[in-house]
Write a protein that holds these residues in place. Structure first.
Motif, PDB file in Angstrom:
ATOM      1  N   ALA A  73       0.853  -1.197   0.000  1.00  0.00           N
ATOM      2  CA  ALA A  73       0.000   0.000   0.000  1.00  0.00           C
ATOM      3  C   ALA A  73       0.888   1.247   0.000  1.00  0.00           C
ATOM      4  N   PRO A  74       0.382   2.342  -0.542  1.00  0.00           N
ATOM      5  CA  PRO A  74       1.191   3.566  -0.585  1.00  0.00           C
ATOM      6  C   PRO A  74       1.669   3.993   0.804  1.00  0.00           C
ATOM      7  N   PRO A  79      -4.505   2.648   8.076  1.00  0.00           N
ATOM      8  CA  PRO A  79      -4.629   1.194   8.222  1.00  0.00           C
ATOM      9  C   PRO A  79      -5.749   0.597   7.368  1.00  0.00           C
ATOM     10  N   ILE A  80      -6.879   1.268   7.275  1.00  0.00           N
ATOM     11  CA  ILE A  80      -7.994   0.705   6.510  1.00  0.00           C
ATOM     12  C   ILE A  80      -7.707   0.753   5.005  1.00  0.00           C
ATOM     13  N   VAL A  81      -6.974   1.767   4.557  1.00  0.00           N
ATOM     14  CA  VAL A  81      -6.576   1.831   3.147  1.00  0.00           C
ATOM     15  C   VAL A  81      -5.573   0.715   2.846  1.00  0.00           C
ATOM     16  N   ALA A 128      -4.070 -12.849  11.377  1.00  0.00           N
ATOM     17  CA  ALA A 128      -2.770 -12.654  12.024  1.00  0.00           C
ATOM     18  C   ALA A 128      -1.714 -12.198  11.014  1.00  0.00           C
ATOM     19  N   ALA A 129      -1.755 -12.748   9.807  1.00  0.00           N
ATOM     20  CA  ALA A 129      -0.801 -12.332   8.770  1.00  0.00           C
ATOM     21  C   ALA A 129      -1.030 -10.874   8.385  1.00  0.00           C
ATOM     22  N   VAL A 130      -2.291 -10.469   8.280  1.00  0.00           N
ATOM     23  CA  VAL A 130      -2.611  -9.075   7.946  1.00  0.00           C
ATOM     24  C   VAL A 130      -2.212  -8.159   9.097  1.00  0.00           C
ATOM     25  N   THR A 131      -2.482  -8.587  10.324  1.00  0.00           N
ATOM     26  CA  THR A 131      -2.084  -7.800  11.496  1.00  0.00           C
ATOM     27  C   THR A 131      -0.579  -7.587  11.507  1.00  0.00           C
ATOM     28  N   GLU A 132       0.169  -8.636  11.250  1.00  0.00           N
ATOM     29  CA  GLU A 132       1.637  -8.527  11.234  1.00  0.00           C
ATOM     30  C   GLU A 132       2.106  -7.583  10.128  1.00  0.00           C
ATOM     31  N   ALA A 133       1.473  -7.652   8.968  1.00  0.00           N
ATOM     32  CA  ALA A 133       1.838  -6.746   7.868  1.00  0.00           C
ATOM     33  C   ALA A 133       1.549  -5.292   8.239  1.00  0.00           C
ATOM     34  N   LEU A 134       0.456  -5.059   8.953  1.00  0.00           N
ATOM     35  CA  LEU A 134       0.141  -3.701   9.412  1.00  0.00           C
ATOM     36  C   LEU A 134       1.141  -3.239  10.464  1.00  0.00           C
ATOM     37  N   ASP A 141      -0.524  -1.993  17.717  1.00  0.00           N
ATOM     38  CA  ASP A 141      -1.157  -3.301  17.843  1.00  0.00           C
ATOM     39  C   ASP A 141      -2.679  -3.293  17.884  1.00  0.00           C
ATOM     40  N   PRO A 142      -3.342  -2.575  18.775  1.00  0.00           N
ATOM     41  CA  PRO A 142      -4.803  -2.725  18.783  1.00  0.00           C
ATOM     42  C   PRO A 142      -5.452  -2.274  17.472  1.00  0.00           C
ATOM     43  N   VAL A 143      -4.896  -1.244  16.872  1.00  0.00           N
ATOM     44  CA  VAL A 143      -5.437  -0.746  15.606  1.00  0.00           C
ATOM     45  C   VAL A 143      -5.172  -1.755  14.495  1.00  0.00           C
ATOM     46  N   ALA A 144      -3.982  -2.325  14.468  1.00  0.00           N
ATOM     47  CA  ALA A 144      -3.631  -3.319  13.451  1.00  0.00           C
ATOM     48  C   ALA A 144      -4.549  -4.536  13.552  1.00  0.00           C
ATOM     49  N   ALA A 145      -4.762  -5.027  14.761  1.00  0.00           N
ATOM     50  CA  ALA A 145      -5.612  -6.207  14.953  1.00  0.00           C
ATOM     51  C   ALA A 145      -7.053  -5.917  14.549  1.00  0.00           C
ATOM     52  N   LEU A 146      -7.569  -4.765  14.929  1.00  0.00           N
ATOM     53  CA  LEU A 146      -8.945  -4.405  14.590  1.00  0.00           C
ATOM     54  C   LEU A 146      -9.105  -4.238  13.075  1.00  0.00           C
ATOM     55  N   ALA A 147      -8.169  -3.557  12.438  1.00  0.00           N
ATOM     56  CA  ALA A 147      -8.234  -3.356  10.987  1.00  0.00           C
ATOM     57  C   ALA A 147      -8.186  -4.703  10.257  1.00  0.00           C
ATOM     58  N   ALA A 148      -7.343  -5.605  10.735  1.00  0.00           N
ATOM     59  CA  ALA A 148      -7.246  -6.933  10.112  1.00  0.00           C
ATOM     60  C   ALA A 148      -8.555  -7.704  10.263  1.00  0.00           C
ATOM     61  N   GLU A 149      -9.156  -7.658  11.420  1.00  0.00           N
ATOM     62  CA  GLU A 149     -10.426  -8.362  11.647  1.00  0.00           C
ATOM     63  C   GLU A 149     -11.544  -7.781  10.786  1.00  0.00           C
TER      64      GLU A 149
END
Length: 190
Positions: A73-74, A79-81, A128-134, A141-149
């Motif tokens: 991503a650019p 996170p949502i983009v 989990a893979a998406v969370t790790e990429a974020l 962490d909390p934002v990454a996990a929420l965005a991935a879910e």
């Protein structure tokens, strides 16, 4: 029978899903799957450790596609983009094979608590893979996990809609619309 079959994996997945639908998951053996695919039992085991793994055949690829999309991503993307880029990457790789077998796969999974549990674990692994990429992009962490879910929920909804018999939309359109709707719903939480 030839030693090497270029489409063996697809043939095994197709054969397994047809047999699971016809005679149930528990009533189907690896030997029957291999025979239906026109392959040997040893070929089956070169591709899958057991018959449960047939149902999660694309998990690693889907995880990689989503994570790669997030990573690509650019710079400065929210996170949502970034999740949207991951969804687009995964949706763009889906083929008519995925679309055709989707409803059959869901029907088979619905017949067994064990398979439902395994499907949930598959989704957790992808999230989990998406969370790790974020996280690698610096998303806390909390934002990454929420965005991935949210991304996983959007993909799941879009995939279900895409495989519906009357659907005319592409999966990329459906994932984009689902993610936008869910993102809007999050904003309504206050």
């Amino acid at each position: 029978m030839p030693r090497w079959e270029p489409d063996a994996r697809h043939r095994l997945v197709t054969a397994a899903l047809h047999l699971f639908s016809e005679q149930g998951y528990d009533g189907t053996t690896v030997t029957e799957i291999a025979q239906r695919a026109g392959l040997t039992k040893s070929t089956f085991f070169r591709h899958f450790p057991d018959k449960k793994d047939v149902l999660s055949a694309g998990q690693e690829t889907l995880s990689r596609l989503m994570a790669d999309g997030v990573a690509g991503a650019p710079e400065g993307a929210t996170p949502i983009v970034a999740v949207a880029a991951g969804l687009e990457s995964a949706a763009g790789a889906m083929t008519p094979f995925n679309r055709e077998l989707g409803p059959r796969l869901h029907a088979v999974i619905a017949t067994s608590a064990e398979l439902q549990e395994r499907d949930q674990l598959k989704q957790v692994g992808i999230a989990a893979a998406v969370t790790e990429a974020l996280r690698a992009r610096g998303v806390p962490d909390p934002v990454a996990a929420l965005a991935a879910e949210v991304g996983m929920l959007a993909f799941k909804e879009a995939y279900t809609a895409w495989t519906a018999p009357d659907n005319q939309q592409e999966l990329t359109e459906l994932t984009r619309a689902s993610l936008e709707r869910l993102h809007g719903a999050l904003a309504e939480l206050g």
